[in-house]
Design a protein around this motif. Sequence first.
Motif, PDB file in Angstrom:
ATOM      1  N   VAL A   1       0.857  -1.184   0.000  1.00 37.35           N
ATOM      2  CA  VAL A   1       0.000   0.000   0.000  1.00 37.35           C
ATOM      3  C   VAL A   1       0.888   1.226   0.000  1.00 37.35           C
ATOM      4  O   VAL A   1       1.701   1.408   0.902  1.00 37.35           O
ATOM      5  CB  VAL A   1      -0.943   0.017   1.224  1.00 37.35           C
ATOM      6  N   ILE A   2       0.742   2.058  -1.020  1.00 39.22           N
ATOM      7  CA  ILE A   2       1.444   3.335  -1.074  1.00 39.22           C
ATOM      8  C   ILE A   2       0.462   4.375  -0.558  1.00 39.22           C
ATOM      9  O   ILE A   2      -0.638   4.514  -1.085  1.00 39.22           O
ATOM     10  CB  ILE A   2       1.908   3.671  -2.504  1.00 39.22           C
ATOM     11  N   HIS A   3       0.864   5.078   0.501  1.00 39.16           N
ATOM     12  CA  HIS A   3      -0.058   6.014   1.137  1.00 39.16           C
ATOM     13  C   HIS A   3       0.678   7.234   1.656  1.00 39.16           C
ATOM     14  O   HIS A   3       1.897   7.226   1.825  1.00 39.16           O
ATOM     15  CB  HIS A   3      -0.813   5.322   2.286  1.00 39.16           C
TER      16      HIS A   3
ATOM     17  N   ALA B   1       4.903  12.601   3.559  1.00 42.31           N
ATOM     18  CA  ALA B   1       5.394  12.053   2.298  1.00 42.31           C
ATOM     19  C   ALA B   1       4.657  10.756   1.990  1.00 42.31           C
ATOM     20  O   ALA B   1       3.927  10.225   2.834  1.00 42.31           O
ATOM     21  CB  ALA B   1       6.891  11.799   2.388  1.00 42.31           C
ATOM     22  N   TYR B   2       4.876  10.258   0.787  1.00 41.47           N
ATOM     23  CA  TYR B   2       4.287   8.977   0.398  1.00 41.47           C
ATOM     24  C   TYR B   2       5.252   7.857   0.756  1.00 41.47           C
ATOM     25  O   TYR B   2       6.440   7.937   0.465  1.00 41.47           O
ATOM     26  CB  TYR B   2       3.970   8.962  -1.101  1.00 41.47           C
ATOM     27  N   VAL B   3       4.731   6.837   1.428  1.00 42.30           N
ATOM     28  CA  VAL B   3       5.524   5.687   1.838  1.00 42.30           C
ATOM     29  C   VAL B   3       4.820   4.419   1.380  1.00 42.30           C
ATOM     30  O   VAL B   3       3.606   4.409   1.166  1.00 42.30           O
ATOM     31  CB  VAL B   3       5.730   5.650   3.372  1.00 42.30           C
ATOM     32  N   ALA B   4       5.587   3.363   1.223  1.00 42.11           N
ATOM     33  CA  ALA B   4       5.036   2.068   0.829  1.00 42.11           C
ATOM     34  C   ALA B   4       5.146   1.118   2.009  1.00 42.11           C
ATOM     35  O   ALA B   4       6.225   0.931   2.560  1.00 42.11           O
ATOM     36  CB  ALA B   4       5.784   1.514  -0.372  1.00 42.11           C
TER      37      ALA B   4
ATOM     38  N   ASP C   1      -1.961   4.041  -3.982  1.00 36.54           N
ATOM     39  CA  ASP C   1      -1.998   2.835  -4.801  1.00 36.54           C
ATOM     40  C   ASP C   1      -1.960   1.624  -3.883  1.00 36.54           C
ATOM     41  O   ASP C   1      -1.458   1.703  -2.759  1.00 36.54           O
ATOM     42  CB  ASP C   1      -0.820   2.798  -5.772  1.00 36.54           C
ATOM     43  N   ILE C   2      -2.483   0.520  -4.371  1.00 36.01           N
ATOM     44  CA  ILE C   2      -2.481  -0.722  -3.613  1.00 36.01           C
ATOM     45  C   ILE C   2      -2.357  -1.879  -4.588  1.00 36.01           C
ATOM     46  O   ILE C   2      -2.975  -1.864  -5.651  1.00 36.01           O
ATOM     47  CB  ILE C   2      -3.745  -0.849  -2.735  1.00 36.01           C
ATOM     48  N   GLU C   3      -1.514  -2.837  -4.253  1.00 38.17           N
ATOM     49  CA  GLU C   3      -1.297  -4.021  -5.091  1.00 38.17           C
ATOM     50  C   GLU C   3      -1.269  -5.261  -4.216  1.00 38.17           C
ATOM     51  O   GLU C   3      -0.563  -5.284  -3.214  1.00 38.17           O
ATOM     52  CB  GLU C   3       0.027  -3.921  -5.855  1.00 38.17           C
TER      53      GLU C   3
END
Length: 114
Positions: A63-65, A70-73, A102-104
């Motif tokens: 999950v990128i959030h 900042a944006y972290v995964a 984003d989420i994968e």
Amino acid sequence: MPERRPRADRAQQFMPFAALKGYYDLIHERERVTEPKRELTDERALMLSRKLARVERRTMATVIHYDGEAYVADRGLVSDIDEARRTITVVRTRIDFEDIWDIERDGDDTADAL
């Protein structure tokens, strides 16, 4: 003959000494580049909603959030999805749906292209 110290005591003299405890954590935090939160387009929000609907508990996901700076995964086991509170929990990190970029799922071959 001098008395021998127990092995654990002898090993302790070689343990690393951190005179500035927390210093390196502070330095790594300062290296982070802050950035503003991105606005989701309608298309991206729809794609993200579809991806989120496919994620289940006890599956591996990335999950990128946005974490406020900042944006972290975060990658790990999805331990909870709370639709009432609109959060997903990856391992022990609770993430608001609104902060997800984003989420994968691991092994997901049907990923939407951006």
